[in-house]
Design a protein around this motif. Structure first.
Motif, short mmCIF file in Angstrom:
data_model
loop_
_atom_site.label_atom_id
_atom_site.label_comp_id
_atom_site.label_asym_id
_atom_site.label_seq_id
_atom_site.Cartn_x
_atom_site.Cartn_y
_atom_site.Cartn_z
N LEU A 70 -41.38 31.37 1.29
CA LEU A 70 -41.64 30.64 2.53
C LEU A 70 -42.58 31.44 3.44
CD1 LEU A 70 -38.02 29.35 3.26
CD2 LEU A 70 -39.90 28.11 2.19
N CYS A 71 -42.41 32.76 3.45
CA CYS A 71 -43.31 33.60 4.25
C CYS A 71 -44.72 33.57 3.67
CB CYS A 71 -42.78 35.03 4.33
SG CYS A 71 -41.24 35.17 5.26
N GLU A 72 -44.82 33.59 2.36
CA GLU A 72 -46.13 33.54 1.71
C GLU A 72 -46.84 32.21 2.01
OE1 GLU A 72 -47.71 36.00 0.18
OE2 GLU A 72 -49.44 34.65 0.02
N ILE A 73 -46.04 31.15 2.16
CA ILE A 73 -46.62 29.85 2.49
C ILE A 73 -47.23 29.87 3.90
CG2 ILE A 73 -45.99 27.44 3.00
CD1 ILE A 73 -44.09 27.56 0.59
N GLY A 74 -46.68 30.74 4.78
CA GLY A 74 -47.31 30.84 6.10
C GLY A 74 -46.36 31.08 7.26
N LEU A 75 -45.09 31.38 6.98
CA LEU A 75 -44.13 31.60 8.05
C LEU A 75 -43.94 33.09 8.30
CD1 LEU A 75 -41.45 29.06 6.77
CD2 LEU A 75 -43.20 28.64 8.51
N GLU A 76 -43.78 33.48 9.55
CA GLU A 76 -43.54 34.89 9.85
C GLU A 76 -42.20 35.34 9.27
OE1 GLU A 76 -43.64 35.78 13.99
OE2 GLU A 76 -43.51 37.96 13.69
N ALA B 167 -18.26 20.19 -26.00
CA ALA B 167 -18.85 21.46 -25.58
C ALA B 167 -20.35 21.24 -25.39
CB ALA B 167 -18.60 22.55 -26.62
N ILE B 168 -20.95 22.02 -24.52
CA ILE B 168 -22.35 21.80 -24.18
C ILE B 168 -22.95 23.11 -23.70
CG2 ILE B 168 -22.25 21.22 -21.71
CD1 ILE B 168 -23.82 18.88 -24.21
N ILE B 169 -24.26 23.28 -23.94
CA ILE B 169 -24.97 24.46 -23.44
C ILE B 169 -25.85 24.06 -22.26
CG2 ILE B 169 -26.80 26.13 -23.96
CD1 ILE B 169 -24.37 26.87 -25.41
N ASN B 170 -25.61 24.66 -21.12
CA ASN B 170 -26.46 24.45 -19.95
C ASN B 170 -27.11 25.79 -19.57
OD1 ASN B 170 -25.68 21.72 -19.69
ND2 ASN B 170 -23.86 22.32 -18.54
N VAL B 171 -28.39 25.72 -19.22
CA VAL B 171 -29.12 26.95 -18.90
C VAL B 171 -29.72 26.87 -17.50
CG1 VAL B 171 -31.20 28.29 -19.48
CG2 VAL B 171 -29.63 27.60 -21.28
N GLY B 172 -29.58 27.94 -16.74
CA GLY B 172 -30.18 28.00 -15.41
C GLY B 172 -31.33 28.99 -15.40
N VAL B 173 -32.50 28.55 -14.96
CA VAL B 173 -33.64 29.46 -14.87
C VAL B 173 -33.82 29.89 -13.41
CG1 VAL B 173 -34.82 28.49 -16.85
CG2 VAL B 173 -35.31 27.58 -14.58
N SER B 174 -34.56 30.98 -13.25
CA SER B 174 -34.78 31.49 -11.90
C SER B 174 -36.28 31.59 -11.65
CB SER B 174 -34.09 32.86 -11.77
OG SER B 174 -34.30 33.35 -10.49
N GLY B 175 -36.76 32.65 -11.05
CA GLY B 175 -38.20 32.87 -10.97
C GLY B 175 -38.84 32.82 -9.60
N PRO B 176 -38.12 33.15 -8.49
CA PRO B 176 -38.80 33.18 -7.18
C PRO B 176 -39.96 34.17 -7.16
CG PRO B 176 -36.42 33.39 -6.90
CD PRO B 176 -36.70 33.48 -8.38
N GLY B 177 -39.81 35.32 -7.86
CA GLY B 177 -40.87 36.32 -7.86
C GLY B 177 -42.14 35.81 -8.50
N VAL B 178 -42.00 34.98 -9.53
CA VAL B 178 -43.16 34.43 -10.21
C VAL B 178 -43.92 33.47 -9.29
CG1 VAL B 178 -43.94 33.17 -12.25
CG2 VAL B 178 -41.90 34.62 -12.38
N VAL B 179 -43.17 32.63 -8.59
CA VAL B 179 -43.80 31.68 -7.66
C VAL B 179 -44.50 32.44 -6.53
CG1 VAL B 179 -43.38 29.79 -6.03
CG2 VAL B 179 -42.14 29.86 -8.20
N LYS B 180 -43.83 33.47 -6.00
CA LYS B 180 -44.43 34.25 -4.91
C LYS B 180 -45.75 34.88 -5.36
CE LYS B 180 -44.25 37.20 -1.19
NZ LYS B 180 -45.14 38.27 -1.58
N LYS B 181 -45.76 35.48 -6.54
CA LYS B 181 -46.98 36.12 -7.04
C LYS B 181 -48.10 35.10 -7.22
CE LYS B 181 -46.10 40.54 -7.48
NZ LYS B 181 -46.92 41.53 -6.77
N ALA B 182 -47.74 33.92 -7.74
CA ALA B 182 -48.76 32.89 -7.95
C ALA B 182 -49.36 32.45 -6.62
CB ALA B 182 -48.13 31.70 -8.67
N LEU B 183 -48.52 32.33 -5.60
CA LEU B 183 -49.02 31.87 -4.30
C LEU B 183 -49.89 32.93 -3.61
CD1 LEU B 183 -45.99 29.88 -2.81
CD2 LEU B 183 -47.98 29.05 -4.05
N GLU B 184 -49.66 34.20 -3.93
CA GLU B 184 -50.51 35.25 -3.36
C GLU B 184 -51.97 35.07 -3.78
OE1 GLU B 184 -48.87 38.97 -4.57
OE2 GLU B 184 -47.10 38.79 -3.29
N GLN B 185 -52.16 34.43 -4.94
CA GLN B 185 -53.52 34.24 -5.45
C GLN B 185 -54.25 33.10 -4.75
OE1 GLN B 185 -54.42 36.64 -7.60
NE2 GLN B 185 -52.29 37.33 -7.30
N VAL B 186 -53.51 32.24 -4.00
CA VAL B 186 -54.16 31.09 -3.34
C VAL B 186 -53.92 31.15 -1.83
CG1 VAL B 186 -54.02 29.63 -5.39
CG2 VAL B 186 -52.13 29.62 -3.76
#
Length: 454
Positions: free
Chosen positions: A292-298, A214-233
């Motif tokens: 991807l849009c935040e990076i610069g794509l329409e 038996a084993i524990i595997n965990v999946g993380v997410s977080g697109p919203g966090v990356v998007k917010k961080a990129l808005e600052q740069v």
């Protein structure tokens, strides 16, 4: 030592940027359950799952309460059922009884989904493999939580085209059996090339034979966090862009690592891997396409999309691997259509096509995912699409997959609603030209040569 600033940052990510732990998945080996008596086999499988996973929901709720981190899904993966049922199952209906047992056991322990109704046939199909595959339509349509996957190809063995051809028919059967619900059961079926043993995400999770009891595997997410961080740069150089993604991925993964360690300790089950994926949801602000849009794509799908996605995927991995000792699964950016509002917008605007999605799968986490296609698409065309995706994985030595949804009774211009985290999807046009003579050939596409690479 965790400082106050890091605590505040994590709180902000959870409260304002839709950070969550997407899933805690317990992988359970069922090899000890093998029995030639079908009734005894079903009894052993039920007892094994409900014993090992009995505290899954309780522990997930405790961790949510103690740390304030949402854990969206509790899931179970088991040894591929084709391996477990081979001695007892003599017809497809026998395998369906195992699907019912899995469904009942998952419900008993509060798991959202259970994966592993699977077969691994990249080089050839045993009798049990074929029986299980032929049972998939009935199994998926008579159960609520069971997910199925079939590994059709690998870099080492090539593509099993007999199985690819069969899966085109099977997918249409699943679609037809659930046509009164917009063929929704197709969401629970995925085909792979180079399927990993430790993937915590559905529908493709199974407990590989290389894993422990038996084993524990965990999946993380977080697109919203990356998007917010990129808005600052916004407008900064690629160097700043990459550095920002890496730092953000590190923080997100540390949250997953904390949850994985706590779950492992409280369930007394070894920690397996963190899956570093950016997994979107239909919620506003939780979209990979919006990054991807935040990076610069329409729109996602515009020229430059594949390059932007490749960079994003690589930086997520580079940031994440520093935050966890064990990473695995699919790790990267998911680009499903129906589960990502930004991708849905791109389809509706005509900015992205199936062919562009296929190109993007060369550099992302998985493949053609949650894509609705016309219900009158021929089985051979579906098999051709699957074969293309398998070829990309085989040649590029990566995992690829296809989760297609032929919606019976609907065509291009219609929209299909799946509900909840599965979202909705405009039906996308499929290339009309036939590949039947290619798909109907017998046998296997050989593995690619492993020297002379260019």
């Amino acid at each position: 030592m965790v400082n106050l600033q890091e605590v505040l940052e994590t709180n902000k990510m959870v409260e304002e940027q839709t950070l969550d732990v997407r899933t805690i998945t317990i992988g359970i080996s069922l090899l000890e359950c093998i029995d030639s008596d079908l009734d005894k086999l079903n009894e052993k499988v039920y007892n094994r799952i409900t014993t090992v996973a009995k505290n899954l929901d309780k522990v997930a709720k405790e961790i949510e309460s103690d740390y304030g981190i949402p854990i969206v899904n509790r899931r179970i993966s088991v040894t591929p059922i084709a391996l477990i049922g081979g001695a007892a199952c003599k017809k497809p209906e026998d395998f369906v009884t195992l699907a019912h047992t899995m469904d009942k056991a998952a419900a008993a322990v509060g798991a959202n989904l259970i994966g592993g109704y699977s077969a691994l046939v990249s080089k050839g199909m045993t009798t049990a493999d074929e029986l299980l595959i032929r049972s998939i339509p009935q199994a998926l349509c008579e159960t609520e939580r069971v997910c199925s996957s079939v590994n059709l190809a690998s870099t080492k063995t090539g593509i099993n085209m007999d199985a690819v051809r069969l899966m085109g028919d099977i997918l249409l059967q699943v679609a037809d059996r659930s046509k009164d619900r917009d063929s929704v059961d197709c969401m629970k079926l995925v085909v792979f090339c180079n399927a990993p043993d430790d993937n915590p995400f559905m529908a493709g999770a199974f407990h590989g034979v290389t894993e422990a009891d038996a084993i524990i595997n965990v999946g993380v997410s977080g697109p919203g966090v990356v998007k917010k961080a990129l808005e600052q740069v916004r407008g900064e150089s690629f160097e700043v862009l990459c550095e920002t993604i890496k730092k953000t991925a590190f923080k997100v993964t540390r949250v997953g690592q904390l949850v994985a360690q706590e779950a492992s300790k409280r369930l007394n089950i070894p920690f397996g891997i963190i899956d570093l994926s950016l997994a979107p949801t239909p919620a506003i602000g939780d979209s990979v396409a919006d990054i991807l849009c935040e990076i610069g794509l329409e729109y996602a799908g515009a020229p430059g999309t594949t390059a932007a996605l490749a960079m994003l995927n690589d930086q997520v991995k580079k940031g994440g691997v520093m935050a966890s000792s064990y990473v695995g699964g699919l790790s990267g950016a998911f680009i499903p259509v129906s589960e990502d509002q930004g991708m849905i917008n791109s389809v509706e605007a005509g900015a992205i096509t199936l062919e562009k999605l296929e190109a993007m799968t060369c550099v992302c986490s998985v493949g053609l995912d949650m894509i609705a296609i016309p219900g009158d698409t021929p089985a051979t065309t579906i098999s051709g699409m699957i074969a293309d995706e398998m070829a990309l994985g085989m040649v590029n030595q990566k995992t690829t997959a296809a989760r297609l949804i032929p919606v019976i009774g609907k065509g291009v211009g219609d929209t299909v609603e799946f509900g909840g985290l599965f979202g909705y999807a405009p039906i996308m046009p499929v290339n009309k030209f036939s590949c039947a003579d290619f798909v109907n050939r017998q046998g296997r596409i050989p593995a690619p040569i492993h020297s002379f690479k260019n």
